[in-house]
Design a protein around this motif. Structure first.
Motif, PDB file in Angstrom:
ATOM      1  N   ILE A 114      10.852 -26.967 -64.334  1.00  0.00           N
ATOM      2  CA  ILE A 114      11.825 -28.071 -64.249  1.00  0.00           C
ATOM      3  C   ILE A 114      11.655 -28.815 -62.920  1.00  0.00           C
ATOM      4  O   ILE A 114      11.697 -30.053 -62.877  1.00  0.00           O
ATOM      5  CB  ILE A 114      13.264 -27.555 -64.422  1.00  0.00           C
ATOM      6  N   ALA A 115      11.425 -28.058 -61.859  1.00  0.00           N
ATOM      7  CA  ALA A 115      11.233 -28.715 -60.549  1.00  0.00           C
ATOM      8  C   ALA A 115      10.014 -29.626 -60.596  1.00  0.00           C
ATOM      9  O   ALA A 115      10.053 -30.762 -60.106  1.00  0.00           O
ATOM     10  CB  ALA A 115      11.066 -27.655 -59.459  1.00  0.00           C
ATOM     11  N   LEU A 116       8.942 -29.155 -61.221  1.00  0.00           N
ATOM     12  CA  LEU A 116       7.732 -29.989 -61.281  1.00  0.00           C
ATOM     13  C   LEU A 116       7.965 -31.224 -62.165  1.00  0.00           C
ATOM     14  O   LEU A 116       7.535 -32.331 -61.827  1.00  0.00           O
ATOM     15  CB  LEU A 116       6.546 -29.166 -61.803  1.00  0.00           C
ATOM     16  N   PHE A 117       8.660 -31.022 -63.277  1.00  0.00           N
ATOM     17  CA  PHE A 117       9.002 -32.142 -64.171  1.00  0.00           C
ATOM     18  C   PHE A 117       9.741 -33.224 -63.380  1.00  0.00           C
ATOM     19  O   PHE A 117       9.496 -34.423 -63.536  1.00  0.00           O
ATOM     20  CB  PHE A 117       9.883 -31.613 -65.314  1.00  0.00           C
ATOM     21  N   ASP A 119      18.503 -34.081 -70.398  1.00  0.00           N
ATOM     22  CA  ASP A 119      17.168 -34.536 -70.792  1.00  0.00           C
ATOM     23  C   ASP A 119      16.621 -33.497 -71.779  1.00  0.00           C
ATOM     24  O   ASP A 119      16.554 -32.303 -71.449  1.00  0.00           O
ATOM     25  CB  ASP A 119      16.275 -34.617 -69.542  1.00  0.00           C
ATOM     26  N   PRO A 120      16.235 -33.917 -72.995  1.00  0.00           N
ATOM     27  CA  PRO A 120      15.769 -32.941 -73.993  1.00  0.00           C
ATOM     28  C   PRO A 120      14.650 -32.033 -73.484  1.00  0.00           C
ATOM     29  O   PRO A 120      14.630 -30.839 -73.791  1.00  0.00           O
ATOM     30  CB  PRO A 120      15.264 -33.818 -75.136  1.00  0.00           C
ATOM     31  N   LEU A 121      13.733 -32.591 -72.713  1.00  0.00           N
ATOM     32  CA  LEU A 121      12.600 -31.771 -72.265  1.00  0.00           C
ATOM     33  C   LEU A 121      13.051 -30.738 -71.225  1.00  0.00           C
ATOM     34  O   LEU A 121      12.618 -29.585 -71.263  1.00  0.00           O
ATOM     35  CB  LEU A 121      11.477 -32.658 -71.721  1.00  0.00           C
ATOM     36  N   GLU A 122      13.939 -31.124 -70.339  1.00  0.00           N
ATOM     37  CA  GLU A 122      14.450 -30.155 -69.366  1.00  0.00           C
ATOM     38  C   GLU A 122      15.238 -29.067 -70.090  1.00  0.00           C
ATOM     39  O   GLU A 122      15.137 -27.875 -69.778  1.00  0.00           O
ATOM     40  CB  GLU A 122      15.338 -30.855 -68.328  1.00  0.00           C
ATOM     41  N   ASP A 123      16.031 -29.490 -71.074  1.00  0.00           N
ATOM     42  CA  ASP A 123      16.832 -28.543 -71.849  1.00  0.00           C
ATOM     43  C   ASP A 123      15.933 -27.538 -72.572  1.00  0.00           C
ATOM     44  O   ASP A 123      16.194 -26.328 -72.581  1.00  0.00           O
ATOM     45  CB  ASP A 123      17.687 -29.325 -72.849  1.00  0.00           C
ATOM     46  N   LEU A 124      14.861 -28.031 -73.160  1.00  0.00           N
ATOM     47  CA  LEU A 124      13.946 -27.133 -73.879  1.00  0.00           C
ATOM     48  C   LEU A 124      13.264 -26.164 -72.913  1.00  0.00           C
ATOM     49  O   LEU A 124      13.045 -24.996 -73.246  1.00  0.00           O
ATOM     50  CB  LEU A 124      12.921 -27.948 -74.677  1.00  0.00           C
ATOM     51  N   GLN A 132       9.825 -33.461 -59.850  1.00  0.00           N
ATOM     52  CA  GLN A 132       8.989 -33.961 -58.742  1.00  0.00           C
ATOM     53  C   GLN A 132       8.054 -35.069 -59.210  1.00  0.00           C
ATOM     54  O   GLN A 132       7.875 -36.072 -58.542  1.00  0.00           O
ATOM     55  CB  GLN A 132       8.091 -32.836 -58.192  1.00  0.00           C
ATOM     56  N   GLU A 133       7.465 -34.854 -60.373  1.00  0.00           N
ATOM     57  CA  GLU A 133       6.467 -35.817 -60.863  1.00  0.00           C
ATOM     58  C   GLU A 133       7.127 -36.978 -61.608  1.00  0.00           C
ATOM     59  O   GLU A 133       6.435 -37.786 -62.219  1.00  0.00           O
ATOM     60  CB  GLU A 133       5.459 -35.107 -61.776  1.00  0.00           C
ATOM     61  N   LYS A 134       8.438 -36.981 -61.601  1.00  0.00           N
ATOM     62  CA  LYS A 134       9.206 -38.064 -62.273  1.00  0.00           C
ATOM     63  C   LYS A 134       8.686 -38.305 -63.692  1.00  0.00           C
ATOM     64  O   LYS A 134       8.387 -39.432 -64.107  1.00  0.00           O
ATOM     65  CB  LYS A 134       9.146 -39.352 -61.454  1.00  0.00           C
ATOM     66  N   MET A 135       8.581 -37.226 -64.435  1.00  0.00           N
ATOM     67  CA  MET A 135       7.973 -37.339 -65.766  1.00  0.00           C
ATOM     68  C   MET A 135       8.815 -38.153 -66.724  1.00  0.00           C
ATOM     69  O   MET A 135       8.285 -38.887 -67.556  1.00  0.00           O
ATOM     70  CB  MET A 135       7.710 -35.944 -66.327  1.00  0.00           C
ATOM     71  N   ARG A 136      10.122 -38.050 -66.636  1.00  0.00           N
ATOM     72  CA  ARG A 136      10.944 -38.870 -67.549  1.00  0.00           C
ATOM     73  C   ARG A 136      10.738 -40.349 -67.242  1.00  0.00           C
ATOM     74  O   ARG A 136      10.627 -41.152 -68.173  1.00  0.00           O
ATOM     75  CB  ARG A 136      12.425 -38.454 -67.427  1.00  0.00           C
ATOM     76  N   ASP A 137      10.676 -40.697 -65.949  1.00  0.00           N
ATOM     77  CA  ASP A 137      10.447 -42.108 -65.599  1.00  0.00           C
ATOM     78  C   ASP A 137       9.115 -42.591 -66.167  1.00  0.00           C
ATOM     79  O   ASP A 137       9.010 -43.709 -66.674  1.00  0.00           O
ATOM     80  CB  ASP A 137      10.442 -42.314 -64.077  1.00  0.00           C
ATOM     81  N   GLN A 138       8.121 -41.726 -66.078  1.00  0.00           N
ATOM     82  CA  GLN A 138       6.809 -42.109 -66.629  1.00  0.00           C
ATOM     83  C   GLN A 138       6.900 -42.339 -68.135  1.00  0.00           C
ATOM     84  O   GLN A 138       6.298 -43.266 -68.675  1.00  0.00           O
ATOM     85  CB  GLN A 138       5.785 -41.011 -66.357  1.00  0.00           C
ATOM     86  N   LEU A 139       7.659 -41.475 -68.820  1.00  0.00           N
ATOM     87  CA  LEU A 139       7.804 -41.631 -70.274  1.00  0.00           C
ATOM     88  C   LEU A 139       8.564 -42.911 -70.607  1.00  0.00           C
ATOM     89  O   LEU A 139       8.225 -43.616 -71.560  1.00  0.00           O
ATOM     90  CB  LEU A 139       8.534 -40.418 -70.870  1.00  0.00           C
ATOM     91  N   ILE A 140       9.556 -43.222 -69.806  1.00  0.00           N
ATOM     92  CA  ILE A 140      10.322 -44.455 -70.038  1.00  0.00           C
ATOM     93  C   ILE A 140       9.411 -45.670 -69.833  1.00  0.00           C
ATOM     94  O   ILE A 140       9.434 -46.626 -70.611  1.00  0.00           O
ATOM     95  CB  ILE A 140      11.564 -44.509 -69.110  1.00  0.00           C
ATOM     96  N   MET A 188      -0.489 -34.120 -63.867  1.00  0.00           N
ATOM     97  CA  MET A 188       0.475 -33.417 -63.005  1.00  0.00           C
ATOM     98  C   MET A 188      -0.281 -32.421 -62.144  1.00  0.00           C
ATOM     99  O   MET A 188      -1.284 -31.862 -62.563  1.00  0.00           O
ATOM    100  CB  MET A 188       1.542 -32.721 -63.828  1.00  0.00           C
ATOM    101  N   ASN A 189       0.231 -32.265 -60.939  1.00  0.00           N
ATOM    102  CA  ASN A 189      -0.481 -31.383 -60.034  1.00  0.00           C
ATOM    103  C   ASN A 189       0.149 -29.996 -59.975  1.00  0.00           C
ATOM    104  O   ASN A 189       0.936 -29.686 -59.078  1.00  0.00           O
ATOM    105  CB  ASN A 189      -0.558 -32.019 -58.642  1.00  0.00           C
ATOM    106  N   ILE A 190      -0.238 -29.175 -60.951  1.00  0.00           N
ATOM    107  CA  ILE A 190       0.370 -27.847 -61.049  1.00  0.00           C
ATOM    108  C   ILE A 190      -0.060 -26.963 -59.875  1.00  0.00           C
ATOM    109  O   ILE A 190       0.756 -26.231 -59.307  1.00  0.00           O
ATOM    110  CB  ILE A 190      -0.005 -27.187 -62.407  1.00  0.00           C
ATOM    111  N   SER A 191      -1.320 -27.075 -59.478  1.00  0.00           N
ATOM    112  CA  SER A 191      -1.758 -26.131 -58.439  1.00  0.00           C
ATOM    113  C   SER A 191      -1.099 -26.412 -57.083  1.00  0.00           C
ATOM    114  O   SER A 191      -0.722 -25.468 -56.380  1.00  0.00           O
ATOM    115  CB  SER A 191      -3.280 -26.080 -58.328  1.00  0.00           C
ATOM    116  N   ASN A 192      -0.922 -27.686 -56.730  1.00  0.00           N
ATOM    117  CA  ASN A 192      -0.194 -27.987 -55.480  1.00  0.00           C
ATOM    118  C   ASN A 192       1.224 -27.439 -55.526  1.00  0.00           C
ATOM    119  O   ASN A 192       1.711 -26.851 -54.567  1.00  0.00           O
ATOM    120  CB  ASN A 192      -0.095 -29.510 -55.259  1.00  0.00           C
ATOM    121  N   HIS A 193       1.843 -27.667 -56.665  1.00  0.00           N
ATOM    122  CA  HIS A 193       3.223 -27.191 -56.862  1.00  0.00           C
ATOM    123  C   HIS A 193       3.277 -25.666 -56.703  1.00  0.00           C
ATOM    124  O   HIS A 193       4.114 -25.120 -55.986  1.00  0.00           O
ATOM    125  CB  HIS A 193       3.682 -27.632 -58.257  1.00  0.00           C
ATOM    126  N   ASN A 194       2.354 -24.979 -57.373  1.00  0.00           N
ATOM    127  CA  ASN A 194       2.358 -23.511 -57.312  1.00  0.00           C
ATOM    128  C   ASN A 194       2.071 -22.996 -55.905  1.00  0.00           C
ATOM    129  O   ASN A 194       2.679 -22.027 -55.456  1.00  0.00           O
ATOM    130  CB  ASN A 194       1.335 -22.938 -58.304  1.00  0.00           C
TER     131      ASN A 194
END
Ligand code: RM4
Ligand code: MN
Ligand code: MN
Length: 421
Positions: A396-399, A327-332, A401-409, A3-9
């Motif tokens: 949450i925005a980065l989660f 989504d459990p991860l967004e909720d957490l 943007q990077e479509k992390m749930r789709d990647q996990l699926i 994930m590209n945290i620095s671009n996001h930040n």
């Protein structure tokens, strides 16, 4: 996961700085507040990384962790995003670490520690000899009590192998109908059983005893309120403390007062954070009663400072939640942020002014002091702590943007079911 945290930040930095500057112009930030926020870590429950359910159904998400390794990866993902979820709390037997050395290494790679381990004597396992239908540590049969005691000792052993330092005991022992149970005998048997578990506790461990007012279908619970838990842990010894799960009270209970007194008595062990409207709903922390969460943290900061305690280390901070529609991860991520906001606000309370107003019986002033802080938007401060630790300004925005749930699926499948709630 990449994930590209620095671009996001970078994209959010100008806006973030504006917000932080505004906050600094409005309130006096006490020295060291950022460090305290950075040190504060909240453990994620291994049983809440998948979709939860109600008594009637469960609507699976997708990409749920299929094993402990994937659960650790999920918590690692959360921690990479917010740098504040640096621990995982395991529930046994839902998550037995079969290869503890490998699990420890994996967790370390994600920067994670193991928080309290949780025992489970509220469900029967396929291979067990005695049933918990009529309770576990309180049971009338010595054989059933022994099985439950041995299980707790086994859980401690798993925890030792992982570097945990606490055992959390939650019992669904109680009765369903008046007359079914001799309250005194159930209490005494529970204490005797707990004493045996306590005797197996390593010297640097704590035992946390949860209380809970009721379960659907129950008439009584044996550890029903903080009074029951407190009197029990007092009979065990200094390593035994009460754990406050925010969802385990009767409606309208003054939880902040309970917290204050347990803390003063040296018997508050830690927390299971969640929120609820009616019962043990296990909803996102701060989603329904954020003022209550703030008032709890207000008592925590006050009481811990009075005893010279370390906010980050001297109590157990854990989430205990369930996710039915989010989504459990967004909720957490939302829960962790809500907890940090309440903590940050509590750190901003002018305690000297509050005490002076109390001494003067200036009730209006007392309310003004607390509510002025509660109504202060401290999100930029919490985000700054995250930024300085290398986390994302908007997790949450980065989660998303990077479509992390789709990647996990994609990696795990759309129809996976995690063990747990
Ligand atoms: C209980 C209690 C315990 C948790 C179980 C799954 O209501 O909150 O902490 O381990 O649920
Ligand atoms: Mn709990
Ligand atoms: Mn609960």
């Amino acid at each position: 996961m990449m994930m590209n945290i620095s671009n996001h930040n970078e994209a959010l930095l100008a806006q973030h700085n504006r917000r932080l500057d505004f906050l600094k112009s409005e309130v006096n930030l006490p020295a060291g507040i950022l460090q305290k926020l950075k040190d504060f870590q909240i453990a994620i429950p291994s049983w809440a990384l998948g979709t939860g359910g109600t008594r009637f159904g469960r609507f699976s998400g997708g990409g749920e962790p299929r094993n402990l390794e994937e659960k650790i990866a999920d918590v690692g993902l959360l921690h990479a995003l917010n740098q504040s979820s640096g621990a995982i709390s395991l529930h046994i037997p839902w998550d037995i670490p079969t290869d503890p050395a490998a699990i420890r290494t994996l967790a370390a790679q994600h920067g994670l520690a193991f928080d309290a381990v949780n025992s489970n004597t509220f469900q029967d396992q396929v291979d067990q000899a005695q049933s918990y239908k009529f309770g576990s540590l309180q049971h009338v049969s010595a054989a059933t009590r022994k099985q439950a005691i041995d299980h707790n000792i086994q859980v401690i052993k798993h925890g030792v192998e992982l570097g945990s330092k606490a055992l959390t005991v939650w019992l669904s022992d109680g009765s369903c109908f008046p007359g079914q149970l001799n309250f005194r005998h159930a209490y005494e048997r529970t204490v005797d059983s707990l004493k045996e578990i306590y005797a197996a506790l390593p010297a640097d461990w704590s035992l946390y005893l949860e209380y809970k007012a009721y379960e659907p279908n129950f008439y009584s619970t044996t550890v029903g309120d903080w009074g029951a838990s407190y009197s029990m842990v007092n009979k065990l010894g200094p390593q035994a403390k009460t754990l406050v799960d925010l969802g385990h009270h009767l409606p309208n209970a003054n939880i902040e007062q309970i917290v204050s007194i347990l803390l003063m008595e040296g018997k508050l062990g830690g927390f299971h954070f969640n929120d609820s409207k009616y019962g043990d709903d296990d909803l996102t922390a701060g989603s329904i009663k954020p003022y209550q969460l703030f008032l709890i943290f207000n008592e925590l900061v006050d009481g811990m400072d009075a005893k010279g305690m370390n906010h980050a280390k001297d109590l157990g901070w854990m989430i205990d939640a369930s996710h039915n529609v989010k989504d459990p991860l967004e909720d957490l991520l939302q829960s962790v942020e809500a907890i940090q906001i309440a903590y940050a606000q509590a750190l901003l309370v002018d305690r000297a002014a509050l005490e002076a107003a109390r001494e003067a019986n200036d009730v209006v002033r007392c309310q003004e002091i607390l509510q002025a802080v509660f109504r202060t938007d401290v999100r930029a401060l919490v985000a700054q702590a995250r930024l300085e630790l290398g986390g994302a300004l908007d997790p949450i925005a980065l989660f998303r943007q990077e479509k992390m749930r789709d990647q996990l699926i994609k990696a795990r499948g759309a129809k996976t079911v995690a063990t747990g709630l």
